[in-house]
Scaffold this active site. Structure first.
Site, PDB file in Angstrom:
ATOM      1  N   GLU A  67      -2.500  -7.404  -0.853  1.00 45.90           N
ATOM      2  CA  GLU A  67      -2.031  -6.257  -1.626  1.00 45.90           C
ATOM      3  C   GLU A  67      -0.535  -6.057  -1.446  1.00 45.90           C
ATOM      4  O   GLU A  67       0.083  -6.599  -0.523  1.00 45.90           O
ATOM      5  CB  GLU A  67      -2.809  -5.006  -1.195  1.00 45.90           C
ATOM      6  CG  GLU A  67      -2.466  -3.715  -1.909  1.00 45.90           C
ATOM      7  CD  GLU A  67      -2.661  -3.749  -3.429  1.00 45.90           C
ATOM      8  OE1 GLU A  67      -1.980  -4.562  -4.091  1.00 45.90           O
ATOM      9  OE2 GLU A  67      -3.459  -2.937  -3.934  1.00 45.90           O
ATOM     10  N   TRP A  68       0.050  -5.282  -2.315  1.00 46.94           N
ATOM     11  CA  TRP A  68       1.456  -4.893  -2.271  1.00 46.94           C
ATOM     12  C   TRP A  68       1.797  -4.371  -0.882  1.00 46.94           C
ATOM     13  O   TRP A  68       1.046  -3.574  -0.304  1.00 46.94           O
ATOM     14  CB  TRP A  68       1.675  -3.776  -3.282  1.00 46.94           C
ATOM     15  CG  TRP A  68       3.076  -3.547  -3.753  1.00 46.94           C
ATOM     16  CD1 TRP A  68       4.172  -3.318  -2.987  1.00 46.94           C
ATOM     17  CD2 TRP A  68       3.510  -3.477  -5.119  1.00 46.94           C
ATOM     18  NE1 TRP A  68       5.269  -3.121  -3.778  1.00 46.94           N
ATOM     19  CE2 TRP A  68       4.890  -3.201  -5.096  1.00 46.94           C
ATOM     20  CE3 TRP A  68       2.872  -3.608  -6.348  1.00 46.94           C
ATOM     21  CZ2 TRP A  68       5.642  -3.051  -6.261  1.00 46.94           C
ATOM     22  CZ3 TRP A  68       3.608  -3.469  -7.493  1.00 46.94           C
ATOM     23  CH2 TRP A  68       4.979  -3.199  -7.457  1.00 46.94           C
ATOM     24  N   ASP A  69       2.909  -4.802  -0.333  1.00 48.09           N
ATOM     25  CA  ASP A  69       3.413  -4.245   0.928  1.00 48.09           C
ATOM     26  C   ASP A  69       4.144  -2.949   0.585  1.00 48.09           C
ATOM     27  O   ASP A  69       5.235  -2.980   0.006  1.00 48.09           O
ATOM     28  CB  ASP A  69       4.352  -5.249   1.603  1.00 48.09           C
ATOM     29  CG  ASP A  69       4.920  -4.742   2.924  1.00 48.09           C
ATOM     30  OD1 ASP A  69       4.711  -3.553   3.267  1.00 48.09           O
ATOM     31  OD2 ASP A  69       5.594  -5.527   3.606  1.00 48.09           O
ATOM     32  N   TYR A  70       3.543  -1.818   0.953  1.00 46.18           N
ATOM     33  CA  TYR A  70       4.097  -0.515   0.579  1.00 46.18           C
ATOM     34  C   TYR A  70       5.160  -0.002   1.547  1.00 46.18           C
ATOM     35  O   TYR A  70       5.730   1.068   1.329  1.00 46.18           O
ATOM     36  CB  TYR A  70       2.981   0.525   0.457  1.00 46.18           C
ATOM     37  CG  TYR A  70       1.949   0.184  -0.583  1.00 46.18           C
ATOM     38  CD1 TYR A  70       2.295   0.041  -1.921  1.00 46.18           C
ATOM     39  CD2 TYR A  70       0.617  -0.008  -0.228  1.00 46.18           C
ATOM     40  CE1 TYR A  70       1.337  -0.282  -2.883  1.00 46.18           C
ATOM     41  CE2 TYR A  70      -0.341  -0.320  -1.173  1.00 46.18           C
ATOM     42  CZ  TYR A  70       0.025  -0.453  -2.496  1.00 46.18           C
ATOM     43  OH  TYR A  70      -0.917  -0.780  -3.442  1.00 46.18           O
ATOM     44  N   THR A 123      -2.848   1.681   0.357  1.00 39.62           N
ATOM     45  CA  THR A 123      -3.374   0.742   1.338  1.00 39.62           C
ATOM     46  C   THR A 123      -2.853  -0.638   1.025  1.00 39.62           C
ATOM     47  O   THR A 123      -3.389  -1.342   0.166  1.00 39.62           O
ATOM     48  CB  THR A 123      -4.920   0.713   1.307  1.00 39.62           C
ATOM     49  OG1 THR A 123      -5.424   2.028   1.162  1.00 39.62           O
ATOM     50  CG2 THR A 123      -5.457   0.081   2.577  1.00 39.62           C
ATOM     51  N   GLY A 124      -1.788  -1.030   1.704  1.00 39.44           N
ATOM     52  CA  GLY A 124      -1.240  -2.352   1.482  1.00 39.44           C
ATOM     53  C   GLY A 124      -1.766  -3.343   2.491  1.00 39.44           C
ATOM     54  O   GLY A 124      -2.842  -3.915   2.331  1.00 39.44           O
ATOM     55  N   HIS A 157     -11.772  -5.564  -4.317  1.00 39.42           N
ATOM     56  CA  HIS A 157     -12.594  -5.285  -3.135  1.00 39.42           C
ATOM     57  C   HIS A 157     -13.355  -3.968  -3.290  1.00 39.42           C
ATOM     58  O   HIS A 157     -13.000  -3.090  -4.089  1.00 39.42           O
ATOM     59  CB  HIS A 157     -11.725  -5.243  -1.875  1.00 39.42           C
ATOM     60  CG  HIS A 157     -10.707  -4.138  -1.896  1.00 39.42           C
ATOM     61  ND1 HIS A 157     -11.030  -2.820  -1.680  1.00 39.42           N
ATOM     62  CD2 HIS A 157      -9.380  -4.163  -2.120  1.00 39.42           C
ATOM     63  CE1 HIS A 157      -9.947  -2.068  -1.755  1.00 39.42           C
ATOM     64  NE2 HIS A 157      -8.923  -2.868  -2.031  1.00 39.42           N
ATOM     65  N   ARG A 173     -10.998  -6.329   3.740  1.00 36.16           N
ATOM     66  CA  ARG A 173     -11.712  -5.668   2.646  1.00 36.16           C
ATOM     67  C   ARG A 173     -12.019  -6.642   1.516  1.00 36.16           C
ATOM     68  O   ARG A 173     -13.062  -6.527   0.861  1.00 36.16           O
ATOM     69  CB  ARG A 173     -10.933  -4.461   2.154  1.00 36.16           C
ATOM     70  CG  ARG A 173      -9.507  -4.720   1.652  1.00 36.16           C
ATOM     71  CD  ARG A 173      -8.804  -3.384   1.431  1.00 36.16           C
ATOM     72  NE  ARG A 173      -7.465  -3.479   0.865  1.00 36.16           N
ATOM     73  CZ  ARG A 173      -6.352  -3.587   1.572  1.00 36.16           C
ATOM     74  NH1 ARG A 173      -6.411  -3.647   2.898  1.00 36.16           N
ATOM     75  NH2 ARG A 173      -5.171  -3.625   0.966  1.00 36.16           N
TER      76      ARG A 173
END
Length: 199
Positions: free
Chosen positions: A84-87, A25-26, A13, A62
């Site tokens: 995206e990865w869950d942080y 930014t997850g 993105h 995004r």
């Protein structure tokens, strides 16, 4: 290499406020910045000569917006496995802040407290890989930086913990995965190409 072998294109993105600041930014659903929109739109020219059998995007805005600006709004399918990865507890934080508390922490080895482990992200990537390898033709995927890195190393049969940290990935960049000789030899064909973005 046979030109008939399918290629999996991976578009990261465009820029967001947090990718610019370096915050993790997850699942926080941030919009693109103005520059992020401009650079995402430049993917359209880069991709216009390629025919895709299927197009997939993370449902996060995004990625969806980048997909739209690249010219694939009407054909893209949202896939939750591409988020995206869950942080977890590290969402919105800087690496420097995390390392101040946990000097030895490594995302691709340790995962995130309250979020995903590397194995969980790899499992999502493996599910997507299993699906796209059944598609007859080129595939285009819009997702986020850390997920794309995990997807890439799983494509070539490696573990995230020993390889992902070596892959740099810019916003609005294009990468490509494919095969050498036949479908039993997966390879990386292109990585972090952002020449279309310009100055």
């Amino acid at each position: 290499m046979s030109e008939e072998l399918p290629v999996i294109y991976l578009a990261r993105h465009g820029e967001t406020a947090w990718s610019l600041s370096g915050q993790y930014t997850g699942l926080t659903d941030l919009p693109l910045t103005g520059r992020g929109e401009r650079n995402a739109s430049r993917l359209k020219e880069r991709l216009k000569e390629i025919t895709f059998a299927r197009v997939f995007t993370s449902p996060l805005q995004r990625a969806v917006r980048t997909c739209e600006l690249a010219g694939f709004k009407g054909v893209a399918e949202a896939d939750h496995d591409l988020v995206e990865w869950d942080y977890g507890e590290y969402e919105g934080r800087l690496s420097s802040e995390i390392h101040a508390q946990h000097p030895d922490w490594q995302l691709f080895r340790d995962g995130c407290p309250g979020g995903e482990s590397p194995a969980q992200v790899a499992a999502r990537a493996d599910r997507v890989i299993g699906r796209v390898r059944k598609i007859n033709g080129n595939v285009l995927i819009f997702s986020s930086g850390h997920f794309i890195r995990v997807f890439t190393v799983r494509w070539i049969g490696l573990e995230p913990s020993v390889s992902c940290a070596f892959f740099m990935l810019s916003t609005a960049s294009l990468s490509a995965l494919g095969y050498k000789h036949d479908l039993s030899h997966p390879v990386i064909r292109l990585w972090n190409d952002d020449h279309h973005v310009g100055a």
